[in-house]
Design an enzyme around this catalytic site. Structure first.
Site, PDB file in Angstrom:
ATOM      1  N   CYS A 180       0.838  -1.196   0.000  1.00  0.00           N
ATOM      2  CA  CYS A 180       0.000   0.000   0.000  1.00  0.00           C
ATOM      3  C   CYS A 180       0.873   1.246   0.000  1.00  0.00           C
ATOM      4  O   CYS A 180       1.757   1.382   0.836  1.00  0.00           O
ATOM      5  CB  CYS A 180      -0.912   0.001   1.212  1.00  0.00           C
TER       6      CYS A 180
ATOM      7  N   ASN B 189       2.409  -8.651  -1.082  1.00  0.00           N
ATOM      8  CA  ASN B 189       1.418  -9.645  -0.694  1.00  0.00           C
ATOM      9  C   ASN B 189       2.097 -11.008  -0.680  1.00  0.00           C
ATOM     10  O   ASN B 189       3.143 -11.207  -1.299  1.00  0.00           O
ATOM     11  CB  ASN B 189       0.301  -9.689  -1.744  1.00  0.00           C
TER      12      ASN B 189
END
Ligand code: COA
Ligand code: ZN
Length: 298
Positions: A238, A247
């Protein structure tokens, strides 16, 4: 117990939004097609947010309009306000994923909303999405910890999930945006959310920032969760979270699940090949274990 786990591929959205590379729209479409060829059925394809806030998602409208849609596939659009929801519907999204936020500090920086304001925004937008006939899910960002405000109380997460259920959300994703969860937190939060929001399906979203994402996925599956987010190559993060890292990699999750006899419908070798293709498109290495070590048995 079901032996099927559904993977939601988030590379084209959560992955690319924070990557240093600037893929062209054509390259994004090629990435999406390659993912579909691996067997991916559901993916986060883009975000309808302020292009000033997240420039890398500025072409999401074109991506959604042009993305291939083989039978049974679903392109999820991320949105966090009414303008985003309207843009997503107009661009032909198959599903909307609305972002709730569990921490004040991150909420202010990411979307200029408190946790309650994010829930109110969802309640205000949900009727539009229902009228358009689209499935609605909600991701609770920083559900395990906020980079600015610190610990996030489980009751806040459960309360947001309950409000999402009341707004007609059918799936809630608990997002470990900054990779701070442990397997015990995962079990605890799943139990609490199930008490407060018993009718929503649960999906879990982990970043591997502190090396615990696979352990956390194992904990979620042991708690009977059947839907997991992952990103090809392990790219992403992010832009509003300091030191955000990728991720969990889709190929690493598939490897673990394949070895345990779970079905995902996604071909491991092809996902590894896609991660390697992605390295050439991004012009930098990706960090997944399987793209380096290869599968086993060969
Ligand atoms: N799509 C495109 N533009 C949008 C938009 C959307 N969904 N929502 C707002 N905007 C535009 C407004 O039109 C306005 O433009 P202008 O300055 O040219 O008039 C500008 O953005 C500011 O709008 P405002 O409603 O005042 O928003 P804000 O400044 O309070 O910011 C968000 C709130 C939600 C728009 C912004 O923080 C955002 O887009 N964040 C995205 C975060 C994100 O995607 N994080 C990663 C995924 S969790
Ligand atoms: Zn994420």
């Amino acid at each position: 117990m079901t032996r099927r786990i559904d993977i939601v591929e988030v590379g084209p959205r959560d992955g690319l939004q924070n990557d240093p590379a600037n893929l062209t729209t054509d390259q994004k479409l090629e990435f999406i097609e390659r993912l579909q060829a691996c067997g991916v059925k559901r993916m986060e394809t883009g975000a309808f947010v302020s292009p000033r806030a997240v420039p890398k998602m500025a072409d999401s409208g074109d991506v959604f309009k042009r993305a291939a849609r083989p039978a049974g596939t679903s392109h999820i659009a991320l949105a966090l306000n009414e303008k985003g929801v309207r843009r997503a519907i107009d661009s032909g999204a198959n599903e909307i994923n609305f972002v709730l936020v569990a921490g004040e500090g991150f909420g202010r920086r990411n979307q200029n909303m408190s946790p309650q304001q994010s829930a109110d925004a969802l309640a205000a937008c949900a009727p539009l999405i229902h009228e358009a006939g689209l499935p609605l899910s909600a991701t609770i960002a920083v559900a395990f910890g906020d980079p600015f405000s610190g610990e996030v109380d489980t009751s806040i997460v459960a309360n947001l999930a309950a409000q999402a259920q009341r707004a007609g959300v059918n799936e809630v994703a608990l997002g470990d945006t900054i990779g701070v969860a442990t397997p015990w937190d995962v079990r605890d939060r799943i139990e609490r959310v199930r008490i407060e929001a018993p009718d929503v399906y649960l999906r879990l979203h982990f970043h591997d920032t502190r090396g615990l994402a696979l352990a956390n996925i194992h904990a979620a599956i042991e708690a009977s969760v059947h839907t997991i987010d992952a990103s090809c190559g392990g790219i992403g993060g992010c832009p509003f979270a300091p030191a955000a890292t990728g991720n969990i990699a889709t190929e690493d999750v598939i490897y673990m699940l394949d070895r345990a006899g779970y079905e995902t419908g996604i071909d491991l070798n092809q996902m590894i090949a896609t991660a390697r293709w992605l390295e050439t498109a991004l012009q930098h290495p990706v960090h997944s274990s399987l793209s380096r070590a290869g599968p086993f048995p060969v």
